[in-house]
Scaffold this motif. Structure first.
Motif, short mmCIF file in Angstrom:
data_model
loop_
_atom_site.label_atom_id
_atom_site.label_comp_id
_atom_site.label_asym_id
_atom_site.label_seq_id
_atom_site.Cartn_x
_atom_site.Cartn_y
_atom_site.Cartn_z
N THR A 365 0.84 -1.20 0.00
CA THR A 365 0.00 0.00 0.00
C THR A 365 0.87 1.25 0.00
OG1 THR A 365 -1.77 -1.15 1.17
CG2 THR A 365 -1.79 1.25 1.23
N LEU A 366 1.92 1.25 0.82
CA LEU A 366 2.85 2.39 0.85
C LEU A 366 3.51 2.58 -0.52
CD1 LEU A 366 4.57 1.90 4.33
CD2 LEU A 366 2.84 3.59 3.71
N PHE A 367 3.88 1.47 -1.15
CA PHE A 367 4.51 1.54 -2.47
C PHE A 367 3.54 2.16 -3.49
CE2 PHE A 367 5.15 -0.39 -6.67
CZ PHE A 367 6.44 0.05 -6.94
N ILE A 368 2.29 1.71 -3.46
CA ILE A 368 1.29 2.25 -4.40
C ILE A 368 1.07 3.73 -4.15
CG2 ILE A 368 -1.13 2.13 -5.10
CD1 ILE A 368 -1.02 -0.87 -4.52
N GLU A 369 0.99 4.13 -2.88
CA GLU A 369 0.79 5.55 -2.55
C GLU A 369 1.93 6.39 -3.09
OE1 GLU A 369 0.39 5.47 1.65
OE2 GLU A 369 -1.77 5.07 1.62
N ASP A 477 -9.46 3.52 -12.61
CA ASP A 477 -10.48 3.02 -11.67
C ASP A 477 -10.56 3.83 -10.38
OD1 ASP A 477 -11.02 1.01 -13.49
OD2 ASP A 477 -9.53 -0.35 -12.62
N THR A 478 -9.41 4.27 -9.86
CA THR A 478 -9.39 5.01 -8.59
C THR A 478 -8.04 5.69 -8.43
OG1 THR A 478 -9.63 4.83 -6.18
CG2 THR A 478 -8.57 3.01 -7.30
N THR A 479 -7.99 6.66 -7.52
CA THR A 479 -6.73 7.35 -7.20
C THR A 479 -6.33 7.09 -5.75
OG1 THR A 479 -7.94 9.36 -6.61
CG2 THR A 479 -7.13 9.18 -8.88
N ILE A 480 -6.95 6.10 -5.12
CA ILE A 480 -6.66 5.77 -3.73
C ILE A 480 -6.06 4.37 -3.67
CG2 ILE A 480 -7.65 5.44 -1.42
CD1 ILE A 480 -9.86 7.39 -2.23
N ALA A 481 -4.92 4.25 -2.99
CA ALA A 481 -4.18 2.98 -2.97
C ALA A 481 -5.03 1.83 -2.42
CB ALA A 481 -2.90 3.13 -2.15
N GLN A 482 -5.69 2.05 -1.29
CA GLN A 482 -6.49 1.00 -0.69
C GLN A 482 -7.60 0.54 -1.63
OE1 GLN A 482 -6.09 -0.71 1.92
NE2 GLN A 482 -4.93 0.41 3.45
N GLU A 483 -8.24 1.49 -2.29
CA GLU A 483 -9.32 1.13 -3.21
C GLU A 483 -8.78 0.36 -4.41
OE1 GLU A 483 -11.60 4.50 -4.35
OE2 GLU A 483 -12.56 4.73 -2.39
N LEU A 484 -7.60 0.71 -4.86
CA LEU A 484 -7.02 0.01 -6.01
C LEU A 484 -6.83 -1.47 -5.68
CD1 LEU A 484 -5.89 0.65 -8.86
CD2 LEU A 484 -3.61 0.65 -7.82
#
Length: 776
Positions: A365-369, A477-484
Motif C-alpha cells: 500500500t505504501l509503495f502504491i501511494e 479506476d481510482t486514485t486511492i491505494a487501498q481502493e485500487l
C-alpha cells in the motif's frame, strides 16, 4: 691572585636543596601544563602566566641556591639589576614556551617553544653568573654550549610531557608526575652544574658597588621564593588530590553510563572522554584528528543525529556548557545498534509476510501511494488459488506452508525485476506493475497461470492448482491505494462465479455486481447462525411408473439487503471461505430432521438426496460428521443418498474408495453427480462403490441437435448399466426428451418437465397429485 674553579668547597646541603627545588618546579610545571590544556580561553592566559612564572622562579631559585652552595662563592655579592633581569628572563621564556605550544599543538610550535624556553633558562643562568660582583669570569666554550643544549633538551622534555605525550591525553597519576619531575629536575640541575664546570673566576681586591645584594640578603630572597614554591607544590598536590577525588566520583559515574561522554573546547579539542567513547572511536578514526585529540563533528546544538562508525550505529547529541567562564560542549554518544536492528526487524516483520518474506498489504500500500504521488500509472493484479479450504484440510498445516512457499517461488520466477510481488492472505497474492509495464497485467496473469499449472509435489502428494485473477488500474479506476487493491480483489472474487482460469478486469460500471460477491461473503456467516437458509425439494421420477421415488434437497437463501441469492452465487463463496462445511452440515441435518418428521404424514417413505461439496468430501472429518448427524436425527440411512461430484470422487482414489466403502457399510446410497463433465475412465468407475450415475444436464439440452449427441447419451446410459449402476438424467424439460430417454432405458428423470424445486407444503401437494393420477 689565584684562579678558582667550582670543584671544591661545596655545601652539599644547599646543592641537594637546589635539586629538590628544580624537581619541585618541574612537578608544578607539569601540573600547570595540564591546567593550561583543559582551561577555557579566558582562564588559559592566567594558567599560562602562572605556569611559566612558577617554572621560571623555580629554576631561578635553584640556580642561586646552588650558587650559594659553592663554598668559594659564599661571600660573593651580586648585582641587583642583573639578578632581577635573570628572573625576568626565566619567567618570560617559560611563559612564551607554554604559550606557543598551547596555542597550536604542532611540531613547529613544539620545536620553537622548547628552543625559546631552553634559551631563556640558559640565558637566566649566565645572566645570574654575570651578576657576581668583585671578580673576573672566564668561560669554557664547550661546557657553555653543552649546558645550553641541556637546557633546550630539558625544555623540550617538559613540553612533550605536559602537552604531547600519551600521559597528557589522560589524567596523569601523581606517581607519574613525580617520576617525570625528578627526571626533569636532574636535567635542569645538570644544566646548571655543567655550566659551572666551565667557569673560572679571579677575585678583584677592594671592589665596591652601591647596587649589590649581600649573600645574606640573597639567601633571604631565595629562601622566600623557595618557601613559596614549596607552598605552591604542596598546595597543588592537595588540590590535585581533591580534584582526583572529585574526578574519581565523576569518572565512576561517567564510566558506568552506557553512553560515550566527551567534553570539547570550541575548536573541538577533547578535554575529557570516558573509555566507552574511545571504544566507539578507534584511534585515527574519520571523526577524530590525527592524534585523536579533537572531535570533528558538525552537529547543531540540542539536536540528535545518527553516526555510522564501523559496525556501530551511534546516536549523538550535544549540549553547550556556558557560564562560569565555560565555553565547552558536552557530547553524548549512545550505541543504538541493537535498538536500530530490533527496530528494523520489527519494521521488516510489520511490512513483510512471515512465511514467504514477501511484502505484505501494508508495505505494498505504501509503495502504491508513492507511485500515485508521482502520477505513475499502476496495474494491480490480484491472484487467488481455487479450493483453498479443500487444500488446507487435505494437506494440513505443514503441507499448506510448503505449498505456499512453492507458489511464492514460482510467482517470483515470472515477476519482472521492476514488478512487486506481495502476499495478501493465505491464498491471495498481489502483483504491482508500474509505468509502461502497467499495460501488461493480463499477460502477466497468464504467465502466473502457466507457472502454477505444473503439478506440485507436497510430501509425495501431487496436486494441480487452478487460480483466479482480478485486475484494477490507476488512474482509470481510482486514485486511492487501498481502493485500487480492493477493486482488484473484488474483480478476483467476482471471477469465482465464472469459469476457471478467469482473468477479470475491474470496471467501475460493474462495481455493484462485484461488491455483491463481497457482501455475500460478509453476510453468509450471519445467515448460517440465524438460519436464513431454507430447503426446497426437487422430485426424482421413476421412468417405469412415472411416480416420485425421492427428492433432491437444495438450499436457497433470501437476504434482507441482497434479496434472492442463487446457489450459483453463494456456493462458490462458501467453498472459498470455508463456510461450505457449516452450510453442508446444516443442509444434511435439516434434511434428515424433515425426513423423520414426514414419516408420520406420508403413506410410505421415499429417499432424500443431499449434495456434498468436494471440500466436504475431502475433509478428514466428513464421515464422522455424517455418522453424528444420522445418530442425532434418527434418519434411516437406507433412505439417504449422497451426491458426490465426479471430480471429487475421482481425486485421491485410495482415500475416496475408503470413504465410499464406509458409506456403503452404513447403508447410504451414493450417486455420481455431474457425470460426463470429468475425465473418469471405465476402470475408475468400476472400482468405486457407487450405485447411481447422474448424467449432467448439459448433455440433454442439446439432445436433438445431432445424432452424435444422442449417441453420446446412449453410450453413457449403457455404461452405467454395464457397471450395474442405475442412471438418472437431470435437466429433462420436454416430453420429447422424456420419451426418448425412456426408450433408451433410463431409470430416473429429474427436471422442470416434471417439477421445479418445491417448498415442503408444495411437495406434498405434488405427491398427492401424482398418486391421484396414478390411481386414475
Amino acid at each position: 691572585m689565584p684562579t678558582h674553579t667550582m670543584h671544591s668547597h661545596t655545601d652539599f646541603l644547599l646543592i641537594t636543596l637546589s635539586y629538590l627545588i628544580a624537581a619541585t618546579s618541574a612537578y608544578i610545571a607539569i601540573e600547570l601544563a595540564g591546567r593550561v590544556k583543559t582551561a577555557t580561553n579566558r582562564s588559559k592566559h592566567v594558567w599560562l602566566i602562572a605556569g611559566g612564572s612558577i617554572l621560571g622562579l623555580g629554576i631561578w631559585s635553584m640556580h642561586f641556591v646552588a650558587m650559594l652552595g659553592h663554598g668559594t662563592l659564599k661571600d660573593a655579592t651580586y648585582s641587583f639589576p642583573l639578578v632581577f633581569l635573570s628572573v625576568i628572563i626565566a619567567m618570560i621564556g617559560c611563559i612564551l614556551g607554554f604559550y606557543l605550544v598551547s596555542r597550536q599543538m604542532s611540531r613547529e610550535s613544539f620545536v620553537l617553544g622548547g628552543f625559546l624556553m631552553g634559551s631563556a633558562i640558559a640565558g637566566m643562568h649566565y645572566v645570574g653568573i654575570a651578576a657576581l660582583q668583585g671578580m673576573t669570569l672566564q668561560y669554557h666554550l664547550g661546557y657553555v654550549l653543552l649546558s645550553i643544549l641541556i637546557a633546550i633538551a630539558a625544555s623540550w622534555t617538559a613540553l612533550w610531557i605536559g602537552f604531547f605525550s600519551r600521559y597528557a591525553k589522560q589524567q596523569m597519576m601523581i606517581q607519574t608526575k613525580v617520576f617525570f619531575a625528578f627526571v626533569m629536575g636532574i636535567a635542569i640541575f645538570g644544566m646548571h652544574h655543567v655550566g659551572m664546570l666551565g667557569l673560572k673566576f679571579r677575585m678583584i681586591p677592594s671592589f665596591t658597588s652601591d647596587q649589590v645584594i649581600e649573600p645574606t640578603m640573597l639567601l633571604t630572597l631565595v629562601s622566600v621564593v623557595t618557601l613559596f614554591l614549596f607552598i605552591v607544590f604542596f598546595a597543588s598536590v592537595l588540590f590535585d588530590l581533591q580534584l582526583r577525588k572529585r574526578d574519581l566520583v565523576q569518572a565512576t559515574i561517567l564510566e558506568s553510563t552506557e553512553d560515550g561522554v566527551v567534553t570539547t573546547n570550541p575548536d573541538g579539542t577533547i578535554q575529557y572522554a570516558n573509555s566507552l567513547f574511545y571504544h566507539f572511536f578507534p584511534e585515527r578514526h574519520l571523526y577524530l584528528t590525527e592524534h585523536s585529540s579533537a572531535l570533528c563533528l558538525d552537529v547543531p546544538n540540542h539536536t540528535r543525529q545518527i553516526l555510522h562508525v564501523d559496525k556501530c550505529i551511534l546516536e549523538v547529541v550535544n549540549h553547550p556548557l556556558k557560564g562560569e567562564n565555560l565555553n565547552q560542549t558536552l557530547w553524548f554518544f549512545r550505541n543504538i545498534t541493537d535498538q536500530v536492528s530490533s527496530q528494523r526487524q520489527l519494521e521488516y516483520l510489520a511490512f513483510h509476510d512471515r512465511l514467504t518474506d514477501l511484502p505484505n498489504r501494508d508495505k505494498v500500500t505504501l509503495f502504491i501511494e508513492e507511485q500515485i504521488k508521482q502520477a505513475i500509472p499502476i496495474s494491480c493484479l490480484a491472484l487467488s488459488v481455487d479450493r483453498w479450504r479443500f487444500l488446507s484440510d487435505m494437506l494440513g498445516h505443514q503441507g499448506v506452508e510448503s505449498l505456499i512457499l512453492q507458489i511464492a517461488e514460482r510467482l517470483q520466477s515470472v515477476i519482472h525485476e521492476k514488478d512487486v510481488l506481495a502476499r495478501l492472505d493465505s491464498s491471495e497474492f498481489l502483483v504491482i506493475l508500474s509505468d509502461e509495464r502497467s499495460q501488461l497485467a493480463t499477460q502477466k496473469a497468464e504467465k502466473c497461470y502457466a507457472a502454477l499449472s505444473q503439478p506440485f509435489d507436497i510430501d509425495g502428494t501431487v496436486i494441480t492448482l487452478t487460480m483466479r485473477a482480478g485486475i484494477s488500474h490507476y488512474p482509470e479506476d481510482t486514485t486511492i491505494a487501498q481502493e485500487l487493491i480492493e477493486y482488484a480483489k473484488l474483480a478476483m472474487h467476482a471471477s469465482f462465479n465464472e469459469a476457471q482460469h478467469t482473468i477479470k478486469e475491474f470496471k467501475i460500471e460493474n462495481r455493484n455486481d462485484i461488491l455483491r460477491t463481497v457482501q455475500i461473503e460478509k453476510f453468509m456467516t450471519e445467515a448460517l447462525e440465524t438460519e436464513e437458509f431454507e430447503l426446497v425439494y426437487q422430485p426424482k421420477i421413476m421412468v417405469a411408473t412415472e411416480q416420485m421415488i425421492g427428492v433432491e434437497v437444495l438450499a436457497r437463501w433470501t437476504h434482507d439487503e441482497l434479496g434472492f441469492v442463487s446457489p450459483a452465487e453463494f456456493i462458490p463463496v462458501a467453498e472459498n471461505t470455508g463456510a461450505i462445511h457449516a452450510l453442508g452440515d446444516w443442509v444434511l441435518r435439516t434434511a434428515c430432521l424433515r425426513w423423520v418428521a414426514w414419516q408420520d404424514v406420508t403413506p410410505g417413505p421415499f429417499s432424500i438426496a443431499v449434495n456434498v461439496s468436494p471440500l466436504q468430501f475431502a475433509s478428514q472429518k466428513f464421515l464422522m460428521r455424517v455418522e453424528a448427524i444420522l445418530a442425532e436425527t434418527g434418519m434411516d440411512p437406507m433412505y439417504l443418498e449422497l451426491e458426490i461430484t465426479e471430480s471429487a470422487a475421482l481425486s485421491y482414489e485410495t482415500t475416496t474408495y475408503d470413504k465410499l466403502a464406509r458409506l456403503q457399510e452404513l447403508g447410504i446410497r451414493v450417486s455420481l453427480d455431474d457425470f460426463g463433465t470429468g475425465y473418469s475412465s471405465f476402470k475408475q468407475l468400476r472400482s468405486l462403490p457407487i450405485q447411481l450415475l447422474k448424467i449432467d444436464r448439459s448433455f440433454i439440452s442439446s439432445l436433438f441437435d445431432g445424432k452424435n449427441q444422442q449417441a453420446i447419451v446412449q453410450s453413457m446410459i449403457q455404461l452405467g448399466h454395464n457397471l450395474e449402476m442405475e442412471v438418472l438424467i437431470e435437466g429433462v424439460e420436454t416430453i420429447e426428451q422424456a420419451d426418448w430417454l425412456a426408450r433408451e432405458g433410463c431409470d430416473y428423470f429429474q427436471g422442470y418437465y416434471f417439477s421445479r424445486p418445491l417448498k415442503e407444503e408444495d411437495l406434498f401437494r405434488y405427491l398427492r397429485m401424482l398418486r391421484s393420477n396414478g390411481s386414475a
